[in-house]
Design an enzyme around this catalytic site. Structure first.
Site, PDB file in Angstrom:
ATOM      1  N   HIS A 157       7.986  -7.998  -3.276  1.00  0.00           N
ATOM      2  CA  HIS A 157       6.685  -8.444  -3.800  1.00  0.00           C
ATOM      3  C   HIS A 157       6.805  -9.806  -4.477  1.00  0.00           C
ATOM      4  CE1 HIS A 157       4.377  -4.666  -3.300  1.00  0.00           C
ATOM      5  NE2 HIS A 157       5.578  -4.130  -3.350  1.00  0.00           N
TER       6      HIS A 157
ATOM      7  N   LYS B 260      -8.012 -11.636 -17.928  1.00  0.00           N
ATOM      8  CA  LYS B 260      -8.486 -12.125 -19.234  1.00  0.00           C
ATOM      9  C   LYS B 260      -8.201 -13.624 -19.434  1.00  0.00           C
ATOM     10  CE  LYS B 260     -10.178 -10.517 -23.199  1.00  0.00           C
ATOM     11  NZ  LYS B 260     -11.292  -9.562 -23.191  1.00  0.00           N
TER      12      LYS B 260
ATOM     13  N   CYS C 190       5.257  -6.087   1.668  1.00  0.00           N
ATOM     14  CA  CYS C 190       5.581  -4.658   1.579  1.00  0.00           C
ATOM     15  C   CYS C 190       4.899  -3.871   2.712  1.00  0.00           C
ATOM     16  CB  CYS C 190       5.213  -4.121   0.199  1.00  0.00           C
ATOM     17  SG  CYS C 190       6.036  -2.552  -0.129  1.00  0.00           S
ATOM     18  N   TYR C 191       3.906  -3.028   2.425  1.00  0.00           N
ATOM     19  CA  TYR C 191       3.206  -2.320   3.514  1.00  0.00           C
ATOM     20  C   TYR C 191       2.681  -3.339   4.522  1.00  0.00           C
ATOM     21  CZ  TYR C 191      -0.104   0.740   5.929  1.00  0.00           C
ATOM     22  OH  TYR C 191      -0.788   1.441   6.892  1.00  0.00           O
TER      23      TYR C 191
ATOM     24  N   GLU D 187       4.540 -11.592  -5.641  1.00  0.00           N
ATOM     25  CA  GLU D 187       3.503 -11.774  -6.665  1.00  0.00           C
ATOM     26  C   GLU D 187       3.895 -11.235  -8.041  1.00  0.00           C
ATOM     27  OE1 GLU D 187       3.609  -9.605  -4.308  1.00  0.00           O
ATOM     28  OE2 GLU D 187       2.610  -7.714  -4.781  1.00  0.00           O
TER      29      GLU D 187
ATOM     30  N   GLY E 174       0.848  -1.193   0.000  1.00  0.00           N
ATOM     31  CA  GLY E 174       0.000   0.000   0.000  1.00  0.00           C
ATOM     32  C   GLY E 174       0.877   1.235   0.000  1.00  0.00           C
TER      33      GLY E 174
ATOM     34  N   SER F  93     -19.685 -13.250 -23.458  1.00  0.00           N
ATOM     35  CA  SER F  93     -20.100 -14.629 -23.741  1.00  0.00           C
ATOM     36  C   SER F  93     -19.944 -15.507 -22.496  1.00  0.00           C
ATOM     37  CB  SER F  93     -19.254 -15.232 -24.865  1.00  0.00           C
ATOM     38  OG  SER F  93     -19.404 -14.491 -26.036  1.00  0.00           O
TER      39      SER F  93
ATOM     40  N   ASP G 142     -15.723 -11.796 -22.954  1.00  0.00           N
ATOM     41  CA  ASP G 142     -16.209 -11.530 -21.600  1.00  0.00           C
ATOM     42  C   ASP G 142     -17.726 -11.657 -21.493  1.00  0.00           C
ATOM     43  OD1 ASP G 142     -13.569 -10.950 -21.391  1.00  0.00           O
ATOM     44  OD2 ASP G 142     -13.824  -8.784 -21.306  1.00  0.00           O
TER      45      ASP G 142
END
Ligand code: XMP
Length: 513
Positions: free
Chosen positions: A169, A369, A82-83, A171, A55, A229, A227
């Site tokens: 991080h 996506k 992190c934060y 991720e 954050g 569909s 999306d």
């Protein structure tokens, strides 16, 4: 059996959904919630672990987001990033201060491999750092498990309490072994068994949609894009005939697209949907007659779309819910205790205003996506629909420079069809971000047989891009381009010249309007 779940508590970091996505990639279900989620709620959800995100704030400032210290007494493993790591240090009696040297970007981190998080990573591993504060002193009971040249606490842990923290991080893909670390957290610390797959998302979503909708009526604007569909099929599996899908064919779709969409979603398709196809071609061409300016064309198409859609909605009457195929990258703002702002689906050019809906449903809003595509495959949607390229809501209306007419639509449809066909046959389609043909408003002299022609020029566009914000013109092999050119000038009436667009974005855009 209860679905294993990890909860991500969002403290306003940029990568909050990315963390959830990485955990889901480890086959463990993961949801992002605002950091204000009450402990009681967390208890009810019975998560196997909790992750605090990064954050933009400084934990030692009063106005910054904080956490109820009782969360550490719940006996649920916690990972702070992190934060989130600084918050752990601050809340449990350690010290956080402005770092003498900020770190930003790829950084070499030395890790202690005796830590459960780092058991299978290299002793010196590249991680993504982005911080101006740092943990100056770890709380009692914690030990330091990683450091960098300028950051003495790049990671810390208290194994007894199952609380872990990384300043970097894991991720972000730049953290080369980040997924391994997250995997160790969810499997070895939290004890997850990894029984979640995209089909679990599908069945969970169906279950919760059923509970929410009850016996209500649902309306979906189906564009035939990935999306909407996927959202439509998900809804149809959840509430069957309570759902009506409205597909507006504005006459600006790619060749055969209207029929393809109808074949899948219409009465002869595999889904028992209430499907309404509105053939509004003439209506749109009429409104577009004489209009050349691209922005004006977009506005006309968007407004007309809404009008047609509203008319259909009124015919159905008393609709309780409107479905939108919003996916995560469409969500403008999230977290920090506020619910996400709903973005009007750019494929339908905004939300209808005068139709009453009780609520908007966005079942895909947590997915990226590629995750939506996986869900689409799980739902049995044909691959050619699931892997469709992005296509603008205003369709070919903005791929025809100048005035739109039925004849020009036909030209661009045919040229685009040939181009896509040859690209696919050449096997380079998966390497391209987007490719299509557009029609210029330039006419020039040519010769065909013994006759003079005075016809239009088609432009071929192909770009490589990962984010669609920037793009480079792709190097489509010359022989493929020549074959396409040959076919277009021979097969498409009214076209006698073909150009290839070399422009990158910026300064160009991906579309050619
Ligand atoms: P540009 O042309 O702005 O396009 O570089 C970036 C990406 O967005 C798509 N695009 C649209 N998608 N409605 C959409 O749903 C629109 O009005 C629209 N305009 C552009 C474009 O195809 C490309 O993928």
């Amino acid at each position: 059996m209860k679905q294993e779940m990890i909860i991500v508590l969002d403290f306003g970091g940029q990568y909050n959904q990315l963390i959830a996505r990485r955990v889901r990639e480890c086959n463990v279900y993961c949801e992002v919630h605002p950091y204000t989620l009450e402990l009681e709620k967390i208890r009810e959800m019975q998560p196997k672990g909790i992750i605090f995100t990064g954050g933009p704030n400084s934990v030692y400032l009063e106005d910054s987001p904080h956490i109820d210290p009782d969360i550490f007494k719940m006996n649920i493993p916690i990972l702070g990033i992190c934060y989130g790591s600084q918050l752990i240090a601050h809340t449990l009696g350690g010290q956080v201060a402005t770092a003498p040297v900020s770190e930003y970007g790829k950084t070499e981190v030395s890790v202690d491999r005796s830590s459960i998080l780092f058991g299978n990573v290299e002793p010196a591993t590249t991680c993504w750092m982005s911080h101006t504060d740092y943990i100056a002193k770890v709380p009692e009971g914690f030990r330091i498990t990683a450091y960098t040249a300028v950051c003495p606490v790049a990671a810390m842990e208290c194994l007894k309490q199952k609380v872990f923290a990384t300043q970097f991080h894991p991720e972000v893909l730049h953290t080369v072994e980040g997924t391994k670390m997250l995997r160790s957290f969810v499997y070895d610390v939290c004890g997850c068994s990894g029984n979640w797959k995209m089909d679990s998302f599908v069945s969970l979503a169906i279950q919760s949609l059923r509970e929410k909708i009850g016996t209500g009526k649902v309306l979906c604007a189906l564009s035939g894009g990935v999306d909407s569909s996927v959202a439509a099929v998900l809804l149809s599996k959840a509430v069957g005939k309570q759902l009506t899908c409205v597909f507006v064919d504005h006459g600006l779709l790619r060749k055969n697209e209207g029929d393809e969409v109808e074949a899948v979603f219409g009465p002869d398709g595999p889904y028992e949907l209430n499907f309404i196809r509105v053939n509004a071609q003439e209506r749109f061409y009429g409104k577009l007659a004489g209009v050349e300016e691209p922005e004006e064309k977009r506005k006309i198409i968007g407004a007309e779309f809404i009008r047609v859609f509203e008319e259909e909605a009124k015919k159905i009457g008393a609709v309780d819910f409107l479905v939108q195929g919003t996916i995560y990258p469409d969500v403008i703002e999230s977290g920090l205790g506020k619910s996400a702002v709903i973005k009007s689906h750019h494929n339908v050019g905004g939300l209808p205003e005068c139709v009453d809906f009780k609520e908007i449903l966005e079942p895909l809003r947590l997915l990226f996506k590629d995750e939506v595509r996986k869900a689409g495959l799980e739902l049995g949607i044909p691959e050619y629909l699931v892997f469709r390229q992005p296509f603008p809501g205003p369709g070919l209306g903005i791929r025809i420079v100048g005035e739109v007419t039925a004849e020009k639509v036909k030209m661009v449809q045919e040229a685009d069809f040939i181009y896509r066909d040859e690209i696919r046959k050449s096997g380079i389609d998966m390497k391209l971000g987007q490719y299509f043909a557009a029609l210029t408003n330039m006419r020039s002299v040519g010769v065909m047989g013994d006759f003079r022609t005075y016809d239009y020029a088609v432009v071929l566009r192909a770009v490589e891009t990962s984010d669609f914000m920037t793009a480079e013109a792709a190097q489509v092999p010359w022989d493929v381009l020549q074959k396409v050119m040959n076919r277009i000038v021979n097969e498409v009436k009214g076209v006698n010249r073909v150009f290839y667009d070399l422009t990158s974005k910026p300064p160009g855009t991906i579309e050619f309007e």
